[in-house]
Design a protein around this motif. Structure first.
Motif, mmCIF file in Angstrom:
data_model
loop_
_atom_site.group_PDB
_atom_site.id
_atom_site.type_symbol
_atom_site.label_atom_id
_atom_site.label_comp_id
_atom_site.label_asym_id
_atom_site.label_seq_id
_atom_site.Cartn_x
_atom_site.Cartn_y
_atom_site.Cartn_z
ATOM 1 N N ASN A 11 -49.927 -34.663 -73.734
ATOM 2 C CA ASN A 11 -51.231 -34.488 -73.102
ATOM 3 C C ASN A 11 -51.045 -34.697 -71.588
ATOM 4 O O ASN A 11 -50.596 -35.758 -71.152
ATOM 5 C CB ASN A 11 -52.218 -35.509 -73.686
ATOM 6 N N HIS A 12 -51.388 -33.665 -70.830
ATOM 7 C CA HIS A 12 -51.228 -33.686 -69.376
ATOM 8 C C HIS A 12 -51.863 -34.933 -68.735
ATOM 9 O O HIS A 12 -51.303 -35.528 -67.806
ATOM 10 C CB HIS A 12 -51.888 -32.407 -68.837
ATOM 11 N N MET A 13 -53.023 -35.353 -69.250
ATOM 12 C CA MET A 13 -53.727 -36.493 -68.657
ATOM 13 C C MET A 13 -52.968 -37.800 -68.919
ATOM 14 O O MET A 13 -52.977 -38.714 -68.089
ATOM 15 C CB MET A 13 -55.176 -36.597 -69.180
ATOM 16 N N GLY A 38 -49.818 -37.903 -69.002
ATOM 17 C CA GLY A 38 -48.782 -37.794 -67.971
ATOM 18 C C GLY A 38 -49.268 -38.390 -66.660
ATOM 19 O O GLY A 38 -48.575 -39.194 -66.033
ATOM 20 N N HIS A 39 -50.495 -38.043 -66.259
ATOM 21 C CA HIS A 39 -51.046 -38.591 -65.007
ATOM 22 C C HIS A 39 -51.156 -40.117 -65.082
ATOM 23 O O HIS A 39 -50.937 -40.808 -64.091
ATOM 24 C CB HIS A 39 -52.412 -37.975 -64.698
ATOM 25 N N ILE A 40 -51.509 -40.647 -66.241
ATOM 26 C CA ILE A 40 -51.610 -42.110 -66.397
ATOM 27 C C ILE A 40 -50.236 -42.746 -66.158
ATOM 28 O O ILE A 40 -50.089 -43.674 -65.369
ATOM 29 C CB ILE A 40 -52.140 -42.484 -67.802
ATOM 30 N N THR A 83 -49.903 -35.244 -57.735
ATOM 31 C CA THR A 83 -50.228 -33.878 -58.164
ATOM 32 C C THR A 83 -49.282 -33.481 -59.301
ATOM 33 O O THR A 83 -48.313 -34.181 -59.586
ATOM 34 C CB THR A 83 -50.115 -32.900 -56.972
ATOM 35 N N ASP A 84 -49.584 -32.345 -59.932
ATOM 36 C CA ASP A 84 -48.858 -31.954 -61.143
ATOM 37 C C ASP A 84 -47.341 -31.891 -60.941
ATOM 38 O O ASP A 84 -46.860 -31.387 -59.932
ATOM 39 C CB ASP A 84 -49.377 -30.593 -61.622
ATOM 40 N N ASN A 85 -46.626 -32.399 -61.930
ATOM 41 C CA ASN A 85 -45.156 -32.403 -61.890
ATOM 42 C C ASN A 85 -44.639 -32.556 -63.311
ATOM 43 O O ASN A 85 -45.413 -32.844 -64.227
ATOM 44 C CB ASN A 85 -44.672 -33.551 -60.992
HETATM 45 ZN ZN ZN Z 1 -52.976 -32.516 -63.282
#
Ligand code: ZN
Ligand code: KG4
Length: 402
Positions: free
Chosen positions: A157-159, A161-163, A364-366
């Motif tokens: 889950n992308h979110m 990942g952000h966490i 930012t996204d990575n």
């Molecule tokens: Zn993102």
């Protein structure tokens, strides 16, 4: 353990290879070594549409994945040429997996037939949330790799990942440690597609306690920037304008700009940013002569509103759930004003709480964040991933944190 991760949920194509070294089984003392990391932004291509154009994003991901894979394998010293010809049956299966990505399929067969299986243990891929056509390219690519290399896939889950990217602390060149954290955690996730307050009382378990009822905060930055004639993505542009010193010391025309603070007094942890965007539109309509100074004032007031709303709602969540840790994640967390305001708030009002905000590159996204999240998911239930039927892995544009 070494993980190759793929991220294609929006307008960034990213692949990384991360080696994970457990230092101690207690306290999540883990070292992450970045063996290779590549990211290709499509921003320039999407600029003329003023936002991300899904069909274009999909096409670009398909075009860029093999060149990026090659680059990341080379960087990690995993690019070894072999001289065996691919068997026909395998080729058919790859064509089948990639039958919706014709261009990728051609490049894939050509490249993959020539190289040795790299020394990795799993392939991680973002399955949502995001733009489904874009997510599917990454997923099908992961499936084709998993098939030829015989590796498990960990869907991420992308979110989440952000966490995790907020919890990374640089410990050397291309090296990170996970910093110590305690539950309950409150995570404020602010990106182009999301504005959420998430509660985590247990590792890998989440509850959404507040979210935007309409636009995401990053989306509001992007739309307001467009109204002010600034390019996409609007977040960094607004922030630059808001923090620029006014050119004229005594401006000839000085109008006071006041924008509404949406949902500030509501009793929930929810947000709303679409009214704010409309308020900017009406403000601009009322002014006949829109000078650079007016734009600057609007940008500043807009940033003020965002900061005030985000901090007020987050404070409410911290108190209500007696949080020990605060995480701010997602592209908008790269904003300096937001960052310093939260740092001051925690220092002055919540000194017992530990605050984690990612560095700019990790905000930012990575793909690094996808590797990290996948590692914890894999460790939590290795058999689930080793035994799964990869055909069942699907993109979910609205995937929720649970
Ligand atoms: Zn993102
Ligand atoms: O997390 P992210 O890279 O992609 C998504 O998952 O959406 O977030 C992108 C968003 C964009 O809306 C962009 O304008 C915003 O993050 N952003 C910023 C800043 N840098 C990126 N917003 C405010 N200030 C910034 N410095």
């Amino acid at each position: 353990m070494k993980i190759l991760s793929i991220e294609t949920s929006c307008d960034e194509t990213a692949i990384s290879i991360v080696e994970i070294i457990e230092l101690s089984s207690k306290n999540y003392a883990i070292k992450f070594k970045i063996l290779g990391n590549t990211i290709l932004s499509q921003i320039e291509l999407h600029k003329k549409y003023g936002g991300v154009f899904p069909a274009l994003a999909k096409r670009e991901h398909a075009k860029n994945l093999i060149p990026l894979l090659k680059k990341v394998l080379k960087k990690s010293n995993f690019l070894k040429i072999k001289y065996k010809i691919q068997n026909k049956k395998q080729q058919k299966e790859i064509e089948n997996i990639l039958n919706r990505e014709y261009e990728l399929s051609k490049q894939f067969l050509e490249f993959i037939a020539k190289i040795e299986t790299p020394n990795i243990d799993a392939i991680a891929v973002t399955i949502g949330p995001g733009l489904e056509p874009a997510l599917w390219v990454g997923i099908n690519f992961a499936k084709a790799l998993a098939f030829v290399w015989n590796k498990p896939i960990v869907s991420v889950n992308h979110m989440e990942g952000h966490i995790f990217s907020a919890l990374l602390q640089k410990s050397g060149k291309d090296e990170f440690l996970i910093s110590n954290f305690q539950f309950p955690i409150i995570a404020l996730l602010i990106s182009g597609g999301h504005t959420q307050l998430v509660l985590s009382k247990k590792f890998l378990k989440y509850e959404i306690i507040g979210e935007t009822l309409d636009d995401a905060v990053g989306e509001a930055f992007d739309k307001v920037a467009r109204m002010l004639g600034l390019p996409y993505p609007g977040g960094p542009e607004i922030s630059r304008l808001a923090n620029k010193k006014p050119r004229n010391r005594v401006p000839r025309f000085s109008t006071d700009i006041k924008l509404p603070r949406p949902m500030l007094k509501s009793n929930t942890c929810d947000f709303s940013f679409s009214g704010l965007k409309t308020a900017v539109l009406y403000t601009l309509k009322k002014i006949t002569n829109i000078t650079e100074e007016t734009k600057q004032k609007i940008a500043k007031e807009f940033e003020d509103v965002v900061v005030e709303v985000l901090t007020t709602k987050t404070k409410k969540a911290l108190i209500e759930y007696d949080a020990q840790t605060l995480i701010i994640g997602g592209g908008v967390s790269a904003n300096e004003r937001i960052k310093t305001t939260f740092e001051n708030m925690v220092k002055n009002e919540f000194s017992e709480i530990s605050l984690h905000i990612p560095s700019k590159e990790l905000a930012t996204d990575n793909a690094i964040m996808i590797s990290i999240a996948s590692y914890f998911r894999f460790q939590n239930n290795p058999n689930k991933y080793k035994k799964q039927n990869i055909e069942k892995i699907k993109a979910d544009g609205n995937l929720k944190l649970m």
